[in-house]
Write a protein that holds these residues in place. Structure first.
Motif, PDB file in Angstrom:
ATOM      1  N   GLN A 142       2.816  13.061  -3.925  1.00  0.00           N
ATOM      2  CA  GLN A 142       1.769  13.684  -4.737  1.00  0.00           C
ATOM      3  C   GLN A 142       2.163  15.115  -5.087  1.00  0.00           C
ATOM      4  O   GLN A 142       2.790  15.802  -4.286  1.00  0.00           O
ATOM      5  N   ASN A 174       0.816  -1.231   0.000  1.00  0.00           N
ATOM      6  CA  ASN A 174       0.000   0.000   0.000  1.00  0.00           C
ATOM      7  C   ASN A 174       0.844   1.274   0.000  1.00  0.00           C
ATOM      8  O   ASN A 174       0.582   2.210   0.741  1.00  0.00           O
ATOM      9  N   TYR A 175       1.841   1.294  -0.797  1.00  0.00           N
ATOM     10  CA  TYR A 175       2.769   2.432  -0.845  1.00  0.00           C
ATOM     11  C   TYR A 175       2.131   3.607  -1.571  1.00  0.00           C
ATOM     12  O   TYR A 175       1.519   3.452  -2.631  1.00  0.00           O
ATOM     13  N   GLN A 176       2.256   4.832  -1.020  1.00  0.00           N
ATOM     14  CA  GLN A 176       1.764   6.060  -1.651  1.00  0.00           C
ATOM     15  C   GLN A 176       2.938   6.818  -2.267  1.00  0.00           C
ATOM     16  O   GLN A 176       3.862   7.204  -1.564  1.00  0.00           O
ATOM     17  N   ARG A 177       2.902   7.020  -3.574  1.00  0.00           N
ATOM     18  CA  ARG A 177       3.942   7.849  -4.187  1.00  0.00           C
ATOM     19  C   ARG A 177       3.763   9.296  -3.757  1.00  0.00           C
ATOM     20  O   ARG A 177       2.636   9.703  -3.438  1.00  0.00           O
TER      21      ARG A 177
END
Ligand code: UD1
Ligand code: CA
Length: 454
Positions: free
Chosen positions: A450, A445-448
Motif C-alpha cells: 500500500q 487473500n493476498y494484500q498488495r
C-alpha cells in the motif's frame, strides 16, 4: 533494315543540383537512362551506342550488365558534336534512332512508327505542337514540307511564332550521318555544333523529311530539374494506372497509386488508395489490395484479400488467402491456398500449407508448416543462435498455444499440441501434448503493498 540506337547522355544536369549524374536520377525507381535503354531493347535495336561525359564511370557501372557501346564526349560542344563522336563505331548502313538519356518515356510504338516513316525517306523526326514554344528549335515548313530547324536563339521574330517544335528525336540513315555530320559548323548564336543542321542538309540533298507526332506529349518531355522530374513521374504513374484500368483493374483513386516496375493482373482486381507496387508482381483474378500496401516482386493468386498496410517482398501467396492488416511477408514466404496471416505477423523464408493460420503477433522464419495448423498469438520461431539460422518444422493440424517460443532446430509432429507460454527446445511427437511452464503458485487473500499517505 538494322537499327542502331544512339543515346545522348553527356550533359551534366546542373539544374538537378545533385551528386548523381542526371541520367541516373530515378523515375519510377529506374534511372532515366534505364528507361531509354529498356525501350531501345524492346524495338530490337541491333546496337545501342551511348554518348557519355559527366559522371561517365558511374553511368557505365550502372549499366554494366547491358550490351552497350560507350562513346565519350569529353567536351560538350553541342548535340551535333555529340553524335559526331559515334562516327568511328557507327555502322555504314542501316538506320539510327537518336534519343536522349534525359527524355525517358518515349514509347516503343512511337519509335517503331518513326523508323517506318524514316526508312522510306532516309530521315524523319518527331515534332510537337505546343502552346509555348519558347526555347525550342522551331520547325520551318514550306508548302507543308520541313525545310529546316531554327534554334530559338537564332530565330527571327516571325520564326519564333511557329508553334511546331523539334523534340530532338530523329531517325536517320547511317550513310547520311557519315556524310553530313563532318560538315556541321558552329557558326551560330550559341557557338555549338547543332545536330538540327542536318535537316537543312537533307533538304539541300533533295530528301523529304518525314515527321510524326507522339500520341502522348510526355513521351518527348525532358528532365532538367527536380520539378520536371516530379511532374513526369506523375504523368507516367497516371498513364500506368490508366493502362491497368483498361485491363480491368478498379482503383479507389488512380491518382494515389504508384507502379515502380511491372504488374500482371487478372480480371476484377481492386486496389485501394496509396498502394505501391515495385519490381515484377502478379495479381490474380478478384485479388483485393487494401490501402497503404507495398508489394515488391510478389505473386498473389486469385481470390486473395490483402487488408491495409501489409508489406510484401519476394512473397508467393496462394488462392483465397487472407493477409493483414499490418502483415509483413519477406523473401521466401510461400503461402498455400486459404492461408490466413493476421496483424503484426512477420513471415520469412517459410512455407505455410493449405488453410494454416497465424493470426496475431508472430514471427515465422526458416520454417516449414503443414496444412490446417494454427499458430497461436505471439508465437516466435527462434531461428537464430547469433551465428547460424536453424529450421523449424511443423506438421499438419498442429496447434501451437499462444506466446510459445519454438527454439530451432525443432520439429513439431502432425496433430501435436503445444501448450501456451512454452519454450520448446526438444522435438514434439505427433499427436502428443507438450508444454513447458514453471508451476503456478497461488496465495489466497493476498494484500498488495500500500502507498503510505503523507
Ligand atoms: C535541342 C535541340 C532543339 C530541340 C530541343 C528539344 C539542338 C541544337 N537543338 O536543344 O531543336 O527543340 O533539344 O529539347 O540540337 N547533349 C550532349 N552533348 C552536347 C550537347 C547536348 O550529350 O554536347 C545532350 C544533353 O545532355 C541533352 C540533349 O543532348 O540531353 C539536348 O541538349 P540541350 O543542350 O539541352 O539541347 P537544347 O538546347 O535543349
Ligand atoms: Ca534541352
Amino acid at each position: 533494315m538494322s537499327t542502331t540506337v544512339i543515346i545522348l547522355a553527356a550533359g551534366k544536369g546542373t539544374r538537378m543540383r545533385s551528386q548523381l549524374p542526371k541520367v541516373l536520377q530515378p523515375l519510377a525507381c529506374r534511372p532515366l537512362l534505364g528507361h531509354v535503354i529498356q525501350t531501345a531493347k524492346k524495338i530490337h535495336a541491333e546496337n545501342i551506342i551511348t554518348i557519355y561525359g559527366h559522371g561517365g564511370d558511374h553511368v557505365k557501372q550502372t549499366f554494366a550488365q547491358e550490351k552497350i557501346q560507350w562513346v565519350e564526349q569529353a567536351e560538350q560542344l553541342g548535340t551535333g558534336h555529340a553524335v559526331q563522336m559515334t562516327l568511328p563505331v557507327l555502322p555504314k548502313d542501316g538506320i539510327s534512332l537518336i534519343l536522349y538519356g534525359d527524355v525517358p518515356l518515349v514509347r516503343q510504338t512511337t519509335l517503331e512508327q518513326l523508323v517506318e516513316v524514316s526508312s522510306k525517306t532516309g530521315i524523319g523526326m518527331i515534332t510537337l505542337h505546343v502552346d509555348n514554344p519558347t526555347g525550342y528549335g522551331r520547325i520551318v515548313r514550306q508548302e507543308g514540307k520541313i525545310q529546316a530547324i531554327v534554334e530559338h536563339k537564332d530565330a527571327t521574330e516571325a520564326q519564333r511564332q511557329i508553334q511546331e517544335i523539334n523534340t530532338g528525336i530523329y531517325c536517320v540513315s547511317n550513310a547520311k550521318l557519315h556524310e553530313w555530320l563532318p560538315k556541321l559548323s558552329n557558326e551560330n548564336a550559341q557557338g555549338e555544333y547543332y545536330l538540327t543542321d542536318i535537316v537543312a542538309m537533307a533538304v539541300a540533298d533533295g530528301l523529304e523529311i518525314a515527321s510524326i507526332q507522339p500520341e502522348l506529349a510526355f513521351e518527348v518531355e525532358g528532365v532538367n530539374d527536380r520539378l520536371q522530374l516530379a511532374a513526369l513521374e506523375r504523368e507516367f504513374q497516371q498513364q500506368q494506372a490508366k493502362e491497368l484500368m483498361q485491363q480491368g483493374v478498379t482503383f479507389a483513386d488512380p491518382a494515389r497509386f504508384d507502379l515502380r516496375g511491372s504488374v500482371k493482373v487478372g480480371h476484377d482486381v481492386r486496389i485501394d488508395v496509396n498502394v505501391i507496387i515495385e519490381g515484377d508482381c502478379e495479381l490474380g483474378d478478384f485479388v483485393e489490395i487494401g490501402a497503404g500496401c507495398i508489394l515488391k516482386n510478389t505473386k498473389i493468386a486469385a481470390g486473395t484479400k490483402v487488408q491495409a498496410y501489409s508489406i510484401f517482398d519476394g512473397a508467393v501467396v496462394g488462392e483465397n488467402a487472407q493477409i493483414g492488416p499490418f502483415a509483413r511477408l519477406r523473401p521466401g514466404a510461400k503461402l498455400a491456398n486459404e492461408v490466413h496471416i493476421g496483424n503484426f505477423v512477420e513471415v520469412k523464408n517459410t512455407t505455410i500449407g493449405l488453410g494454416s493460420k497465424a493470426n496475431h503477433f508472430t514471427y515465422l522464419g526458416d520454417a516449414e508448416i503443414g496444412a490446417e495448423s494454427n499458430i497461436g498469438a505471439g508465437t516466435i520461431t527462434c531461428n537464430y543462435d547469433g551465428a547460424n539460422k536453424h529450421k523449424t518444422t511443423i506438421g499438419d493440424a498442429v496447434f501451437i498455444g499462444s506466446n510459445s517460443s519454438l527454439v530451432a532446430p525443432v520439429t513439431i509432429g502432425s496433430g501435436a499440441t503445444v501448450g501456451a507460454g512454452s519454450v520448446i527446445t526438444k522435438d514434439v511427437a505427433e499427436q502428443s501434448l507438450s508444454f513447458e511452464r514453471a508451476q503456478q503458485i497461488s496465495k489466497a487473500n493476498y494484500q498488495r503493498p500500500q502507498k503510505v499517505k503523507k
